[in-house]
Scaffold this active site. Structure first.
Site, mmCIF file in Angstrom:
data_model
loop_
_atom_site.group_PDB
_atom_site.id
_atom_site.type_symbol
_atom_site.label_atom_id
_atom_site.label_comp_id
_atom_site.label_asym_id
_atom_site.label_seq_id
_atom_site.Cartn_x
_atom_site.Cartn_y
_atom_site.Cartn_z
ATOM 1 N N CYS A 22 -1.614 0.532 10.551
ATOM 2 C CA CYS A 22 -1.016 -0.806 10.541
ATOM 3 C C CYS A 22 -1.030 -1.437 9.139
ATOM 4 O O CYS A 22 -2.041 -1.331 8.444
ATOM 5 C CB CYS A 22 -1.782 -1.694 11.526
ATOM 6 N N PRO A 23 0.062 -2.064 8.700
ATOM 7 C CA PRO A 23 1.358 -2.242 9.377
ATOM 8 C C PRO A 23 2.349 -1.096 9.145
ATOM 9 O O PRO A 23 3.460 -1.143 9.630
ATOM 10 C CB PRO A 23 1.879 -3.536 8.749
ATOM 11 N N GLY A 24 1.941 -0.093 8.330
ATOM 12 C CA GLY A 24 2.799 1.078 8.201
ATOM 13 C C GLY A 24 3.215 1.467 6.797
ATOM 14 O O GLY A 24 4.178 2.209 6.625
ATOM 15 N N ASP A 81 -5.949 5.596 5.116
ATOM 16 C CA ASP A 81 -6.294 4.565 4.129
ATOM 17 C C ASP A 81 -7.113 3.478 4.815
ATOM 18 O O ASP A 81 -6.772 2.299 4.764
ATOM 19 C CB ASP A 81 -5.019 3.979 3.497
ATOM 20 N N ASP A 85 -3.574 3.000 15.234
ATOM 21 C CA ASP A 85 -4.152 1.713 14.842
ATOM 22 C C ASP A 85 -4.036 0.755 16.018
ATOM 23 O O ASP A 85 -3.033 0.766 16.727
ATOM 24 C CB ASP A 85 -3.417 1.127 13.626
ATOM 25 N N SER A 134 0.828 -1.213 0.000
ATOM 26 C CA SER A 134 0.000 0.000 0.000
ATOM 27 C C SER A 134 0.858 1.257 0.000
ATOM 28 O O SER A 134 0.380 2.343 -0.325
ATOM 29 C CB SER A 134 -0.938 0.007 1.208
ATOM 30 N N ASP A 137 -8.740 3.933 18.138
ATOM 31 C CA ASP A 137 -9.663 3.935 17.005
ATOM 32 C C ASP A 137 -9.410 5.187 16.167
ATOM 33 O O ASP A 137 -9.439 6.305 16.685
ATOM 34 C CB ASP A 137 -11.100 3.936 17.543
ATOM 35 N N LYS A 169 -12.876 4.463 -0.447
ATOM 36 C CA LYS A 169 -13.218 3.169 -1.041
ATOM 37 C C LYS A 169 -14.581 3.305 -1.723
ATOM 38 O O LYS A 169 -15.539 3.788 -1.102
ATOM 39 C CB LYS A 169 -13.271 2.078 0.026
#
Length: 363
Positions: free
Chosen positions: A223-225, A280, A242, A190, A262, A309
């Site tokens: 996450c995960p970064g 994202d 996260d 990502s 959150d 999205k």
């Protein structure tokens, strides 16, 4: 040549068609669309002579969300003779006499079927470029005022559109696709989405000023970064929000603070304005839009890049609703702002949005 060919991701032809129809109408230009689903391009044919060229000049390419490239074309050349494909192409260009042209790009739509033509396109470019130069074309710098790039779009063997685009109003990339390499140390693929977004929305000359080691950022749903990595790479200190774990390699930089909260409830420390907010998260697009709007209106951040999205149906309409909501809310608060959105190459069923707030209008 009174048509526009617009390249897009396969499956997004209807969104591209709806958008060009709307944008053209805003400029008083009308026409109709020819498209084939999953072809990776559409043709917008103008009713009035000269209108396609006008759109290529006046319709700012950066305003188009779903188009990867925009070129003016004529009628499709079909069944090009294998022994001489060049002469019919040169003949179409002779009617245009592109004295202000800088280079030639022989391209295909971004589909599995069309990609089989790419080897041919690369080989064909060399003799075609030579023939065009013999005509006295391809002599201008791409930075020269009014200069154009010549584009050939092969949609199947022996069939192509011959066209051009103005260098100051098109994608600079072959096929409209930036070629990015996945960094081995990045935590997820990502990361390429944010890298492409920065390349798309932030002028190269400004990047080092817009991202410095004195800046702070927040990554909601980090996450995960993958997105955090792009900010840290540019020196920004990031609050990574996260409940999931962040990559150990990011902790080792000393440039992140993991906030296991959150993303919809997290707030920055009082009296601290965040330079960059990125997000994202997989969530309904309007819910994300309202979250981003809250951050901007409350003055919690100055600039943001985030993904929306898209639903399975009415994707273009959903994009319009979300962007209209954000523009309306920022206008109500009297902000000076710039908003851009793009369906990036590394996006799938989503678009990426950039908003920069430059201050408030005088009362």
């Amino acid at each position: 040549m009174n048509k526009l060919a617009l390249y897009c991701r396969a499956g997004f032809e209807k969104e591209t068609a709806g958008e060009i129809t709307d944008k053209a109408a805003q400029l008083g230009v009308f026409g109709f669309v020819n498209l084939k689903e999953n072809s990776g391009y559409i043709i917008f044919e103008c009713y009035q002579a000269g209108d396609a060229d006008r759109l290529a000049r006046e319709l700012k390419f950066e305003q188009l969300i779903f188009a990867r490239q925009m070129i003016v074309v004529g009628d499709m050349l079909q069944d090009l003779p294998a022994e001489d494909r060049i002469s019919p192409i040169v003949a179409q260009y002779q009617a245009l006499n592109p004295r202000h042209s800088s280079d030639i790009f022989v391209e295909t739509p971004d589909t599995n079927e069309a990609k089989e033509l790419l080897t041919f396109c690369r080989k064909f470019t060399v003799p075609l470029r030579s023939s065009l130069k013999k005509q006295g074309w391809l002599t201008k710098s791409e930075r020269a005022k009014g200069s154009m790039g010549l584009h050939i779009l092969f949609v199947r063997p022996g069939c192509c559109y011959v066209g051009y685009a103005y260098n100051d109003n098109k994608s600079p990339f072959f096929m409209g696709i930036p070629r990015l390499k996945f960094p081995a140390e990045a935590p997820s693929r990502s990361t390429l989405k944010l890298e492409e977004a920065i390349l798309t929305f932030i002028p190269e000359a400004e990047e080092k000023k817009r991202f410095t080691d004195e800046m702070t950022g927040v990554d909601l749903g980090a996450c995960p970064g993958g997105w955090t990595y792009q900010l840290v790479k540019r020196g920004v200190f990031v609050y990574a929000v996260d409940h999931g774990k962040m990559a150990a390699s990011l902790h080792e930089t000393g440039r992140i603070e993991h906030c296991p909260e959150d993303g919809f409830k997290f707030q920055p420390l009082k009296r601290k304005t965040i330079d960059w907010l990125v997000c994202d998260m997989v969530e309904q697009p309007m819910r994300i839009s309202k979250l981003i709007g809250k951050w901007l209106i409350n003055g919690w951040c100055r600039e943001t890049i985030f993904n929306l999205k898209l639903p399975m149906k009415k994707r273009y309409q959903e994009v319009q609703l979300c962007l209209a909501y954000l523009e309306e809310e920022l206008e109500k608060q009297g902000f000076w702002f710039k908003i851009q959105a793009k369906h990036l190459y590394h996006d799938r069923e989503e678009i990426t949005v950039h908003i920069a707030v430059m201050g408030r209008k005088p009362q």
